[in-house]
Design a protein around this motif. Structure first.
Motif, short mmCIF file in Angstrom:
data_model
loop_
_atom_site.label_atom_id
_atom_site.label_comp_id
_atom_site.label_asym_id
_atom_site.label_seq_id
_atom_site.Cartn_x
_atom_site.Cartn_y
_atom_site.Cartn_z
N LEU A 100 0.84 -1.20 0.00
CA LEU A 100 0.00 0.00 0.00
C LEU A 100 0.87 1.24 0.00
CD1 LEU A 100 -2.56 -1.02 2.79
CD2 LEU A 100 -2.87 -1.23 0.32
N SER A 101 0.35 2.31 -0.57
CA SER A 101 1.03 3.60 -0.45
C SER A 101 0.86 4.09 0.99
CB SER A 101 0.42 4.61 -1.42
OG SER A 101 -0.91 4.93 -1.02
N PRO A 102 1.71 5.00 1.45
CA PRO A 102 1.55 5.51 2.82
C PRO A 102 0.16 6.09 3.07
CG PRO A 102 3.69 6.13 1.97
CD PRO A 102 2.94 5.52 0.82
N GLU A 103 -0.40 6.76 2.06
CA GLU A 103 -1.74 7.34 2.23
C GLU A 103 -2.79 6.24 2.37
OE1 GLU A 103 0.41 8.14 -0.11
OE2 GLU A 103 0.98 10.20 0.49
N GLU A 104 -2.69 5.20 1.55
CA GLU A 104 -3.64 4.09 1.64
C GLU A 104 -3.48 3.35 2.96
OE1 GLU A 104 -3.97 2.87 -3.12
OE2 GLU A 104 -2.37 2.04 -1.85
N LEU A 105 -2.22 3.17 3.39
CA LEU A 105 -1.98 2.49 4.66
C LEU A 105 -2.56 3.30 5.82
CD1 LEU A 105 -0.67 0.27 6.35
CD2 LEU A 105 1.48 1.57 6.27
N GLY A 106 -2.37 4.61 5.79
CA GLY A 106 -2.91 5.46 6.83
C GLY A 106 -4.44 5.38 6.89
N HIS A 107 -5.07 5.31 5.73
CA HIS A 107 -6.54 5.20 5.69
C HIS A 107 -6.99 3.87 6.27
CE1 HIS A 107 -10.66 5.61 4.29
NE2 HIS A 107 -10.55 4.43 3.72
N ARG A 108 -6.29 2.79 5.91
CA ARG A 108 -6.67 1.48 6.43
C ARG A 108 -6.52 1.42 7.95
NH1 ARG A 108 -6.70 -2.79 2.71
NH2 ARG A 108 -7.37 -4.09 4.47
N LEU A 109 -5.44 2.00 8.45
CA LEU A 109 -5.23 2.01 9.90
C LEU A 109 -6.30 2.84 10.59
CD1 LEU A 109 -1.33 2.39 10.09
CD2 LEU A 109 -2.67 0.37 10.68
N THR A 110 -6.63 3.98 10.02
CA THR A 110 -7.66 4.84 10.62
C THR A 110 -9.00 4.13 10.67
OG1 THR A 110 -6.53 6.86 9.89
CG2 THR A 110 -8.88 7.04 10.41
N MET A 111 -9.37 3.48 9.57
CA MET A 111 -10.66 2.78 9.53
C MET A 111 -10.68 1.59 10.49
SD MET A 111 -12.45 4.61 7.65
CE MET A 111 -13.90 3.56 7.59
N ALA A 112 -9.49 1.11 10.87
CA ALA A 112 -9.42 -0.01 11.82
C ALA A 112 -9.28 0.46 13.26
CB ALA A 112 -8.25 -0.92 11.45
#
Length: 789
Positions: free
Chosen positions: A16-28
């Motif tokens: 994942l890109s850092p932005e996508e990773l950050g979104h996944r972590l936030t949603m979790a």
């Protein structure tokens, strides 16, 4: 928690890109606070090798260097760094390079010598806040390689704000486990082979507080080189995590904490005496911490000590007297598990907050100390040399094994509103470290030791939901079979109370249940408020026995900001100690000051007084059809002569009055303030509505003017008339109070309006006259009233 994406990729290839990773972590549930580069922007900087160093002919503090930058020939550079030596590898900014702050490198002539480039320090590259010389690079880096590529500086740091229950993610291992679970990628485990003992030196450990310290492991490492340089890769990882490099003995313990989540500490073995004791502090003991601060210890503090002195505040910070330094040759590595309850609040009590206390307060894996000790030993010996002794481990009251929990598929569907594939449930919980036993329609799930927040079925449903993805759950409108709530008609709803207070011009406030002891004593000097064992601050140290301190403080806050007309109310709990119990009562409290009405042309402005607030209170009590009696009484916080106790059904239920002038002056109030407080239960009790027949016959009004003693309460007059229980009396009104000309001194005139009406007939004048005669006689007997001439 600051997470290096490059370091994370070594654990799990998330793709994942850092932005996508950050979104996944936030949603979790791991909220992303910021994304930032690992290093500021710069270009044109390569790995250079210093070939020759010669003194500058015209400057004592400058050197003329020949540098190999991989371009095919040496480059002459004038350098002022004191640590430049032949053969060292350093960052070299070629002519045309751009350093942080848009600083461009050009050819220059320094004291007559031409310089084509610049040898850089870590500060000049934006990699440190300060530096004393050139940044030395590893000798195995190829000359001419771009420094950003060589050091992996094109990295992104994800700053994640963790909730207190997710202490398991306060490490790279924990975050990697979470990311692997979210993405379905494989987690690369860290191999931690044990480091065998090379010497037989041991240091005894004695756990005297077994409930506070279930596990304490340590080992001696002799012959370390404290002057060894921490490898650049470790220094970089520490920097990206927000920690400074302090030498290999400290850096290794910090690195293991970031990597595995286990806080550790290194003691200078030469400064220890006898053996380690894990115990509670003793009366009068003091400790100078590593930051130079001296603290007095309390009997609730868990400490690490030797036979002579206290060495450290357990789980929080080490002591200066036993800390490692440049002269350290032998160390004792500590790796322990402390109970969260033994550490919680202790750092704050001493004005501290450390990475160690932050983790121990939330819970650290009790199985981690020995593994972390092996990892730290391997790193320390690899960097600073030394010979390790055997691991010494002592145990206290061991942490109980987590209990298995039954998770039902039907319950998942009911809570989430949709079913989740059973195979997906099994994978999610297994990847999170749980032991999962699938059965028909249920799972038997045992949480791992590092997840202190998983204890009941709902916790596991939450884990499934957040990893599966809240956004992946379908939007389904559930069928609704509402249970009609039975309304209690004998109670006034709180919403109605709030609405009326708002209609009267008040704004609702919410103040702390904890108050300043001095304020509490000012309002209730005879009270004995409950003192908090661990207050947030000295100004919030006791439980309130009434709501006035908080409201008056809010009033003062508004007055100090030029809000001259203030009306505040609050519905909340007051706390009164009774024997060994704490009585909690719901009350409504209000404070008001300033003009009765906003400035207007229709009538002159006047300040709010006792009777205005009394009118508001009577309006409030009209909701419950209560008949309050205001009894003149003295309250230590209220103005004498302008205070009253509120009686309902013959029982004291509250107070109303103007703040005492001395109290108002002490609290720096710039205006006179009126306050009231009333028990909510007495105010919201009401009678159930009942049908009452309306008379078809005319009502008769008679007015009565009487003279009574000036000190006679009007309520006493009304009670005297009502005691006759006249069936025809429908309403009794006081419409005038007069003193002055025509009324004897010490007396006052009251004008009463009486409305009489029968249901079945028209009253005759004779009947009304007889009633009035009885009233006059009763008043004469009860209050000494006479008819006014």
């Amino acid at each position: 928690m600051r997470i290096s994406n490059q370091w994370l990729l070594e654990w799990v290839n998330h793709g994942l890109s850092p932005e996508e990773l950050g979104h996944r972590l936030t949603m979790a549930g791991l909220e992303l606070d910021a994304l930032e580069p690992a290093a500021p922007a710069f270009s044109g900087v390569v790995v250079g090798k210093v070939l020759e160093v010669a003194p500058h002919p015209d400057a004592d503090k400058l050197s003329v260097c020949q540098v190999d930058d991989g371009s095919g020939g040496p480059v002459r550079v004038v350098c002022g760094a004191p640590n430049v030596t032949e053969g060292m590898h350093v960052p070299f900014a070629r002519v045309g390079a751009v350093l942080p702050g848009d600083f461009r490198i050009r050819k220059a002539r320094l004291r007559g010598v031409e310089s084509s480039g610049m040898l850089c320090s870590a500060k000049e590259l934006g990699l440190a806040e300060a530096s004393e010389g050139l940044m030395q690079l590893p000798g195995d880096l190829a000359v001419g390689t771009d420094v950003r590529e060589a050091l992996g500086l094109d990295d992104t740091i994800l700053e994640v704000d963790l909730t207190p229950n997710r202490a398991d993610c306060l490490s790279m291992a924990g975050v990697a486990r979470e990311v692997a679970t979210l993405t379905g990628q494989a987690l690369r485990t860290l191999e931690l082979p044990p480091v065998s003992a090379q010497v037989d030196d041991r240091f005894a450990v004695d756990i005297q507080a077994p409930d506070d310290c279930p596990v304490y492991a340590g080992r001696v490492v002799r012959g370390v080189n404290a002057a060894a340089e921490t490898p650049l890769w470790m220094r970089e990882r520490l920097r990206r995590a927000g920690l400074r490099s302090l030498g290999p003995l400290v850096d290794v313990t910090n690195y293991v904490m970031l990597e595995l989540g286990q806080p550790m500490h290194a003691f200078d073995l030469a400064r220890l005496s006898g053996g380690i004791e894990v115990r509670r502090a003793r009366e009068g003991e003091r400790l100078v911490l590593l930051d130079g601060q001296e603290i007095g210890l309390e009997d609730e503090d868990l400490v690490i000590a030797d036979r002579e002195k206290v060495l450290a505040l357990a789980g929080i910070m080490g002591g200066e007297a036993s800390g490692v330094g440049e002269t350290t040759r032998d160390v004792f590595l500590e790796s322990a598990h402390f109970s969260p309850m033994a550490i919680a609040g202790r750092a704050r009590r001493h004005g501290l907050h450390t990475d160690s206390s932050h983790r121990f307060e939330r819970g650290v894996d009790p199985d981690l100390p020995t593994r972390a000790l092996q990892r730290a030993t391997a790193l320390l010996c690899g960097i600073a040399g030394g010979q390790a002794g055997p691991v010494v481990q002592a145990t206290g009251t061991l942490v109980p094994e987590p209990e298995p929990v039954v998770l039902r598929a039907a319950r998942i569907e009911r809570v989430l509103g949709a079913p989740v594939d059973p195979a997906q449930v099994t994978r999610i919980l297994s990847d999170l470290g749980c032991r999962v036993e699938p059965m028909a329609g249920v799972w038997r799930v045992t949480p791992p030791g590092f997840r202190f927040d998983l204890a009941i079925e709902a916790d596991f449903i939450e884990e499934v939901a957040r990893v599966h993805g809240y956004e992946a759950l379908p939007a389904v409108v559930p069928s609704l079979s509402p249970d009609l709530v039975r309304l209690d008609e004998s109670r006034v709803p709180l919403g109605r109370v709030r609405d009326l207070m708002a209609d009267l011009g008040y704004q609702e406030a919410i103040t702390y249940s904890f108050v300043d002891p001095e304020w509490e004593a000012a309002f209730n000097p005879e009270g004995a408020p409950l003192e908090l064992a661990n207050p947030i601050s000295s100004e919030l140290a006791v439980m309130r026995t009434g709501l006035w301190p908080g409201l008056v403080k809010a009033l003062r806050h508004n007055l100090n900001r030029q809000q001259e007309r203030v009306r505040l109310f609050e519905i909340g709990l007051r706390f009164n100690a009774q024997a060994n119990d704490l009585k909690q009562e719901s009350v409504l409290s209000a404070v008001a000051c300033g003009a009765v009405r906003p400035d207007q042309w229709g009538e002159p402005t006047r300040p709010m007084d006792f009777f205005d607030l009394k009118g508001d209170l009577e309006s409030l009590l009209s909701l419950s059809h209560a008949s309050p009696v205001f009894e003149a009484a003295v309250h230590p916080a209220l103005h004498p002569g302008r205070s009253a106790r509120v009686m309902i059904d013959g029982r004291p239920c509250g107070w109303i009055g103007t703040l005492h002038p001395e109290l108002a002056a002490r609290l720096d109030l710039t205006q006179e303030a009126c306050v009231m407080e009333l028990e909510l239960d007495a105010m919201t009790r009401t009678m159930v509505p009942k049908y009452r027949e309306q008379s078809r016959f005319p009502a008769i009004r008679r007015d009565l003017a009487i003279v009574v003693d000036a000190a006679c309460p009007v309520q006493q007059v009304l009670d005297s008339i009502r005691s006759l229980e006249i069936p025809a009396l429908r309403e009794l009104i006081v419409f005038d109070v007069y003193t002055g000309k025509g009324v004897p001194d010490g007396r006052k005139s009251l004008a009463l309006g009486l409305i009489l009406q029968e249901l079945s007939r028209t009253l005759t004048d004779e009947e009304v006259d007889e009633v009035m005669k009885g009233i006059v006689e009763q008043l004469k007997q009860d209050v000494g009233a006479t008819l006014r001439a």
